[in-house]
Design a protein around this motif. Structure first.
Motif, short mmCIF file in Angstrom:
data_model
loop_
_atom_site.label_atom_id
_atom_site.label_comp_id
_atom_site.label_asym_id
_atom_site.label_seq_id
_atom_site.Cartn_x
_atom_site.Cartn_y
_atom_site.Cartn_z
N TRP A 1 0.82 -1.21 0.00
CA TRP A 1 0.00 0.00 0.00
C TRP A 1 0.86 1.27 0.00
O TRP A 1 0.38 2.36 0.26
N GLY A 2 2.13 1.09 -0.28
CA GLY A 2 3.06 2.21 -0.29
C GLY A 2 3.90 2.25 0.97
O GLY A 2 3.70 1.48 1.91
N LYS A 3 4.84 3.19 0.99
CA LYS A 3 5.72 3.31 2.15
C LYS A 3 4.92 3.85 3.33
O LYS A 3 4.22 4.85 3.22
N GLY A 4 5.04 3.17 4.47
CA GLY A 4 4.28 3.61 5.63
C GLY A 4 4.72 2.86 6.88
O GLY A 4 5.81 2.29 6.92
N ARG A 5 3.85 2.87 7.86
CA ARG A 5 4.15 2.18 9.12
C ARG A 5 2.85 1.64 9.72
O ARG A 5 1.76 2.11 9.38
N PRO A 6 2.97 0.66 10.60
CA PRO A 6 1.76 0.03 11.14
C PRO A 6 1.02 0.93 12.13
O PRO A 6 1.61 1.81 12.76
N GLY A 7 -0.26 0.66 12.27
CA GLY A 7 -1.02 1.26 13.37
C GLY A 7 -0.59 0.60 14.68
O GLY A 7 0.06 -0.45 14.68
N TRP A 8 -1.00 1.21 15.77
CA TRP A 8 -0.55 0.73 17.08
C TRP A 8 -1.09 -0.67 17.40
O TRP A 8 -0.36 -1.53 17.88
N HIS A 9 -2.35 -0.93 17.08
CA HIS A 9 -3.00 -2.15 17.54
C HIS A 9 -2.45 -3.41 16.88
O HIS A 9 -2.35 -4.46 17.52
N ILE A 10 -2.10 -3.32 15.60
CA ILE A 10 -1.71 -4.51 14.85
C ILE A 10 -0.42 -5.13 15.37
O ILE A 10 -0.20 -6.33 15.26
N GLU A 11 0.46 -4.31 15.96
CA GLU A 11 1.76 -4.85 16.38
C GLU A 11 1.60 -5.93 17.44
O GLU A 11 2.24 -6.98 17.37
N CYS A 12 0.71 -5.72 18.43
CA CYS A 12 0.56 -6.72 19.49
C CYS A 12 -0.06 -8.00 18.94
O CYS A 12 0.34 -9.11 19.33
N SER A 13 -1.02 -7.87 18.04
CA SER A 13 -1.63 -9.07 17.46
C SER A 13 -0.61 -9.89 16.69
O SER A 13 -0.57 -11.12 16.81
N ALA A 14 0.20 -9.22 15.88
CA ALA A 14 1.18 -9.93 15.06
C ALA A 14 2.25 -10.60 15.91
O ALA A 14 2.64 -11.75 15.66
N MET A 15 2.74 -9.89 16.93
CA MET A 15 3.81 -10.45 17.76
C MET A 15 3.28 -11.56 18.68
O MET A 15 3.97 -12.56 18.89
N ALA A 16 2.07 -11.40 19.21
CA ALA A 16 1.49 -12.45 20.04
C ALA A 16 1.29 -13.72 19.22
O ALA A 16 1.59 -14.84 19.67
N ASP A 17 0.81 -13.56 17.98
CA ASP A 17 0.60 -14.72 17.11
C ASP A 17 1.92 -15.42 16.80
O ASP A 17 2.02 -16.65 16.86
N ALA A 18 2.95 -14.62 16.48
CA ALA A 18 4.24 -15.20 16.10
C ALA A 18 4.93 -15.90 17.28
O ALA A 18 5.59 -16.93 17.09
N LEU A 19 4.78 -15.35 18.48
CA LEU A 19 5.55 -15.85 19.63
C LEU A 19 4.76 -16.78 20.55
O LEU A 19 5.36 -17.55 21.30
N LEU A 20 3.43 -16.69 20.52
CA LEU A 20 2.61 -17.52 21.41
C LEU A 20 1.61 -18.39 20.68
O LEU A 20 1.08 -19.34 21.26
N GLY A 21 1.33 -18.06 19.41
CA GLY A 21 0.39 -18.86 18.64
C GLY A 21 -0.98 -18.21 18.55
O GLY A 21 -1.26 -17.17 19.13
N GLU A 22 -1.88 -18.86 17.78
CA GLU A 22 -3.22 -18.33 17.55
C GLU A 22 -4.08 -18.36 18.81
O GLU A 22 -5.05 -17.62 18.93
N SER A 23 -3.75 -19.25 19.74
CA SER A 23 -4.46 -19.35 21.02
C SER A 23 -3.42 -19.40 22.14
O SER A 23 -2.47 -20.18 22.06
N PHE A 24 -3.57 -18.57 23.14
CA PHE A 24 -2.69 -18.63 24.30
C PHE A 24 -3.49 -18.30 25.56
O PHE A 24 -4.70 -18.05 25.49
N ASP A 25 -2.84 -18.30 26.69
CA ASP A 25 -3.57 -18.36 27.96
C ASP A 25 -3.98 -17.02 28.56
O ASP A 25 -5.13 -16.85 28.96
N ILE A 26 -3.06 -16.07 28.64
CA ILE A 26 -3.33 -14.84 29.40
C ILE A 26 -2.85 -13.62 28.61
O ILE A 26 -1.75 -13.62 28.05
N HIS A 27 -3.69 -12.59 28.56
CA HIS A 27 -3.29 -11.30 28.00
C HIS A 27 -3.54 -10.26 29.08
O HIS A 27 -4.62 -10.20 29.67
N GLY A 28 -2.54 -9.44 29.38
CA GLY A 28 -2.66 -8.47 30.46
C GLY A 28 -2.32 -7.05 30.06
O GLY A 28 -1.73 -6.80 29.00
N GLY A 29 -2.69 -6.13 30.94
CA GLY A 29 -2.38 -4.71 30.75
C GLY A 29 -3.24 -3.86 31.65
O GLY A 29 -4.10 -4.37 32.38
#
Length: 486
Positions: free
Chosen positions: A200-228
């Motif tokens: 879609w051209g040169k740019g950067r991600p929105g804030w929300h997508i980063e946590c989804s992508a990293m959680a999926d890559a490091l913990l999988g599609e299903s994991f136990d606890i999300h906190g904040g």
């Protein structure tokens, strides 16, 4: 062990039942690294550090994966770079190091994985492409936006409908949006801003997508606890759920959602305008030790608002000194913490298993300290100092309790500081006695009075009695001010 945690998603306590039996995965939203962490930022760190430690004792350290991210590309970071003229990479590297140093000072272990958003841009682009392909997202004017109404369960976490959110919400109105509630997954980079190539051209991600992508890559599609913190529940966590569940319809994303309440200072919301805003580093530099900060935080259940007060700080100093006496006995007995969950004091087990009740756990720990001291005292009376099996068992349970609450290493450091301070104070005591004896001979107490004033400023009470002089350090004792007291 039966650990029950309050699930924000279901509004009730639930038994932790790992997705993969015997193994636990936890994701906690981390900092945006552009400045020092304020004390409110430290609350989720301490809360989920205790949970991490508890899980390690319950399941084994090798069976717990704790992920906490660093957001190192963001509007605030870009603004800070423009203000200072510094490179973004230099700012984020410096502030990341500050964050880790300050959190270590309050006893937080480093998570298993600490991904930086900029290292996972490829995974974010891939997830966005998948969302477009499944018609949950669309490209418009260099942006990519998520179709909120394509996810029927949107709003379930925070308990509000989409229409209610539009009525009173922080919604960015933009002509390229199909719906006011749609949120940004990708945005075009402005001139001079950091950017990455994408479909879609040169740019950067929105804030929300980063946590989804990293959680999926490091913990999988299903994991136990999300906190904040509960300030992240909407829109950040709501958006995470929507994009993650739509990207992986077969996955659960996070089973249990945990949110800590916010922090106040002396009963008021912390703000710079009220003059009650301070960072963790501010407190440390003012002489408030990390163990005191942590102890005060642990005294309030994570789902209740926490009030930082001077009274609580002073009480924490006194209680920690009492715990230090029991720790000294444990050290003397060579009783380090056990890594067995069953070796925790029973009251602590009950409290921590019940939705991480650190207030109850601290009360149990104080009782355990009294037990250790009482048993040790009885051993001394019996002529066998600290040799009883009951004393050793109690000491092991006490040390284990300290470790799970993150206080063991901090109290070891406190003990070492006290030994160094005592040595310095002994030298001052000898000098003061010499000056006092000379003053009695010369009938001139001006030097003694001057020394007493300096000692008082250093937090040391001077008691002159028949037969001697006592120097008593108070809770505000500052050994760095002793140099001028000799």
């Amino acid at each position: 062990m039966d650990i029950h945690l309050h699930n924000t998603k279901t509004r009730k306590k639930e038994l932790l039942t790992p997705v993969t039996p015997g193994r636990v995965g936890m994701y906690v939203c981390g900092p945006t690294v552009y400045d020092r962490a304020h004390i409110g930022n430290a609350r989720p760190v301490i809360v989920f550090d205790v949970l991490y430690r508890l899980l390690r004792h319950a399941y084994g350290a090798e069976n717990v994966t704790y992920v906490r991210n660093f957001t190192d590309v963001d509007d605030k970071i870009i603004a800070r770079a423009e203000e200072t003229g510094r490179e973004i990479g230099d700012i984020t590297a410096e502030t990341t190091a500050w964050y880790l140093e300050d959190m270590a000072a309050v006893g937080a272990l480093e998570p298993t994985k600490m991904p930086r958003a900029t290292d996972w841009i490829g995974a974010m682009v891939e997830m966005i492409e998948g969302l477009i392909g499944s018609d949950h997202a669309y490209a418009a004017e260099g942006h990519v936006l998520f179709r909120v109404r394509s996810y029927e369960a949107y709003g379930a976490l925070s308990g509000r409908s989409v229409d209610d959110m539009i009525a009173g919400a922080r919604v960015e109105v933009a002509p390229y949006k199909e719906d006011p509630m749609d949120f940004v997954l990708w945005k075009p980079a402005k001139a001079g801003e950091p950017g990455w190539d994408s479909p879609w051209g040169k740019g950067r991600p929105g804030w929300h997508i980063e946590c989804s992508a990293m959680a999926d890559a490091l913990l999988g599609e299903s994991f136990d606890i999300h906190g904040g913190g509960n300030d992240l529940m909407f829109p950040h966590h709501e958006n995470e759920i929507a994009q993650s569940r739509c990207a992986h319809p077969e996955g659960e994303f996070a089973r249990i959602w945990m949110h800590n309440e916010m922090l106040q200072v002396e009963g008021k919301k912390m703000s710079k305008s009220l003059g009650n805003f301070f960072t963790v580093r501010d407190l440390l530099d003012q002489g408030v030790p990390g163990e005191v900060i942590r102890f005060v935080f642990l005294g309030t259940h994570y789902r209740k608002p926490m009030d930082w007060t001077e009274k609580k700080r002073q009480e924490a100093e006194k209680k920690l000194d009492r715990l230090l006496r029991a720790l000294s006995i444990s050290i003397e007995l060579v009783c380090p913490p056990s890594h067995e969950f069953a070796d925790l004091p029973k009251g602590m087990q009950i409290g921590l298993e019940d939705d991480l009740n650190t207030h109850a756990a601290l009360f149990s720990l104080e009782q355990q300290a009294e037990l250790v001291e009482g048993l040790a005292s009885g051993d001394i009376v019996s002529g066998e100092p600290h040799q009883g099996d009951a004393t050793r068992e109690a000491a092991v349970a006490f040390a284990t309790g300290l470790d799970v609450l993150g206080l063991y290493e901090l109290l070891i450091a406190r003990k070492q500081r006290r030994l160094a301070e005592t040595s310095s104070l002994d030298e001052v005591h000898l000098a003061f006695v010499a000056h006092y004896e000379l003053a009695k001979q010369n009938k001139d107490f001006s030097v003694v009075d001057e020394l007493k004033a300096k000692l008082l400023d250093a937090g040391v009470e001077v008691r002159i009695r028949q037969g001697g002089v006592d120097l008593i350090p108070g809770s505000n004792f500052d050994p760095t001010k002793l140099d001028g007291c000799k």
